[in-house]
Motif scaffolding. Structure first.
Motif, short mmCIF file in Angstrom:
data_model
loop_
_atom_site.label_atom_id
_atom_site.label_comp_id
_atom_site.label_asym_id
_atom_site.label_seq_id
_atom_site.Cartn_x
_atom_site.Cartn_y
_atom_site.Cartn_z
N ARG A 46 0.84 -1.21 0.00
CA ARG A 46 0.00 0.00 0.00
C ARG A 46 0.87 1.26 0.00
O ARG A 46 0.58 2.22 -0.71
CB ARG A 46 -0.94 0.00 1.21
CG ARG A 46 -1.86 1.18 1.28
CD ARG A 46 -2.87 1.18 0.15
NE ARG A 46 -3.73 2.33 0.28
CZ ARG A 46 -4.13 3.09 -0.71
NH1 ARG A 46 -3.80 2.79 -1.95
NH2 ARG A 46 -4.89 4.13 -0.50
N VAL A 47 1.96 1.24 0.76
CA VAL A 47 2.87 2.38 0.79
C VAL A 47 3.47 2.60 -0.60
O VAL A 47 3.57 3.73 -1.07
CB VAL A 47 3.98 2.17 1.85
CG1 VAL A 47 5.12 3.17 1.67
CG2 VAL A 47 3.40 2.29 3.25
N ASP A 48 3.85 1.51 -1.26
CA ASP A 48 4.39 1.62 -2.62
C ASP A 48 3.37 2.23 -3.57
O ASP A 48 3.70 3.09 -4.40
CB ASP A 48 4.84 0.26 -3.14
CG ASP A 48 6.09 -0.25 -2.45
OD1 ASP A 48 6.82 0.57 -1.86
OD2 ASP A 48 6.34 -1.48 -2.51
N GLU A 49 2.11 1.78 -3.46
CA GLU A 49 1.05 2.33 -4.30
C GLU A 49 0.86 3.83 -4.04
O GLU A 49 0.71 4.62 -4.98
CB GLU A 49 -0.27 1.60 -4.03
CG GLU A 49 -0.32 0.18 -4.54
CD GLU A 49 -1.61 -0.53 -4.12
OE1 GLU A 49 -2.62 0.17 -3.85
OE2 GLU A 49 -1.60 -1.77 -4.06
N LEU A 50 0.85 4.20 -2.77
CA LEU A 50 0.67 5.61 -2.41
C LEU A 50 1.84 6.46 -2.91
O LEU A 50 1.64 7.59 -3.38
CB LEU A 50 0.51 5.76 -0.91
CG LEU A 50 -0.80 5.24 -0.33
CD1 LEU A 50 -0.76 5.27 1.19
CD2 LEU A 50 -1.98 6.03 -0.85
N GLU A 51 3.05 5.93 -2.84
CA GLU A 51 4.21 6.66 -3.35
C GLU A 51 4.09 6.87 -4.86
O GLU A 51 4.41 7.94 -5.37
CB GLU A 51 5.51 5.92 -3.03
CG GLU A 51 5.93 6.03 -1.58
CD GLU A 51 7.19 5.24 -1.27
OE1 GLU A 51 7.57 4.35 -2.06
OE2 GLU A 51 7.80 5.53 -0.23
N LEU A 52 3.62 5.86 -5.57
CA LEU A 52 3.43 5.97 -7.01
C LEU A 52 2.36 7.02 -7.32
O LEU A 52 2.55 7.88 -8.20
CB LEU A 52 3.04 4.62 -7.61
CG LEU A 52 2.83 4.57 -9.11
CD1 LEU A 52 4.13 4.93 -9.84
CD2 LEU A 52 2.37 3.20 -9.53
N GLN A 53 1.25 6.98 -6.60
CA GLN A 53 0.19 7.97 -6.80
C GLN A 53 0.69 9.37 -6.48
O GLN A 53 0.37 10.32 -7.20
CB GLN A 53 -1.02 7.64 -5.93
CG GLN A 53 -1.80 6.44 -6.39
CD GLN A 53 -2.94 6.09 -5.44
OE1 GLN A 53 -3.13 6.73 -4.40
NE2 GLN A 53 -3.72 5.08 -5.78
N LEU A 54 1.47 9.50 -5.43
CA LEU A 54 2.02 10.79 -5.05
C LEU A 54 2.95 11.32 -6.13
O LEU A 54 2.91 12.50 -6.48
CB LEU A 54 2.77 10.68 -3.72
CG LEU A 54 3.35 11.95 -3.14
CD1 LEU A 54 2.25 12.97 -2.87
CD2 LEU A 54 4.13 11.65 -1.88
N SER A 55 3.76 10.44 -6.69
CA SER A 55 4.67 10.83 -7.76
C SER A 55 3.88 11.31 -8.98
O SER A 55 4.22 12.32 -9.60
CB SER A 55 5.56 9.65 -8.12
OG SER A 55 6.38 9.96 -9.21
#
Length: 93
Positions: A46-55
């Motif tokens: 989930r953290v990886d997904e959120l980082e991708l969305q943030l990027s």
């Protein structure tokens, strides 16, 4: 020779240490359980997904900001042209 008071104190301290050791062993066993591993893996995912969305959001915001600056520059140029045109009309040019 050890007095009975010192011996009792030592026994109490040993019991406290044994309790702390058991507590640490239980915590270690709880952390290494498969369910906890699954939860941690899901959280990391989930953290990886959120980082991708943030990027992606940052990229979109940067593009929008660049476009806004372009529009602002264009509007300023148009205002200057309008002022110059107005001044020429005032003086009959």
């Amino acid at each position: 020779m050890v007095s009975s008071q010192e011996y009792t104190l030592m026994e109490r301290r040993m019991a406290e240490l044994e309790e702390k050791c058991r507590s640490l062993q239980n915590q270690q066993a709880a952390v290494s359980s498969p369910e906890k591993e699954q939860i941690l893996t899901a959280a990391l995912s989930r953290v990886d997904e959120l980082e991708l969305q943030l990027s992606e959001t940052k990229k979109t915001l940067d593009e929008a900001m660049a476009r806004q600056q372009e529009l602002s520059s264009y509007i300023e140029k148009m205002k200057k042209k309008k002022k110059i045109y107005f001044c020429f009309q005032c003086f009959g040019f």
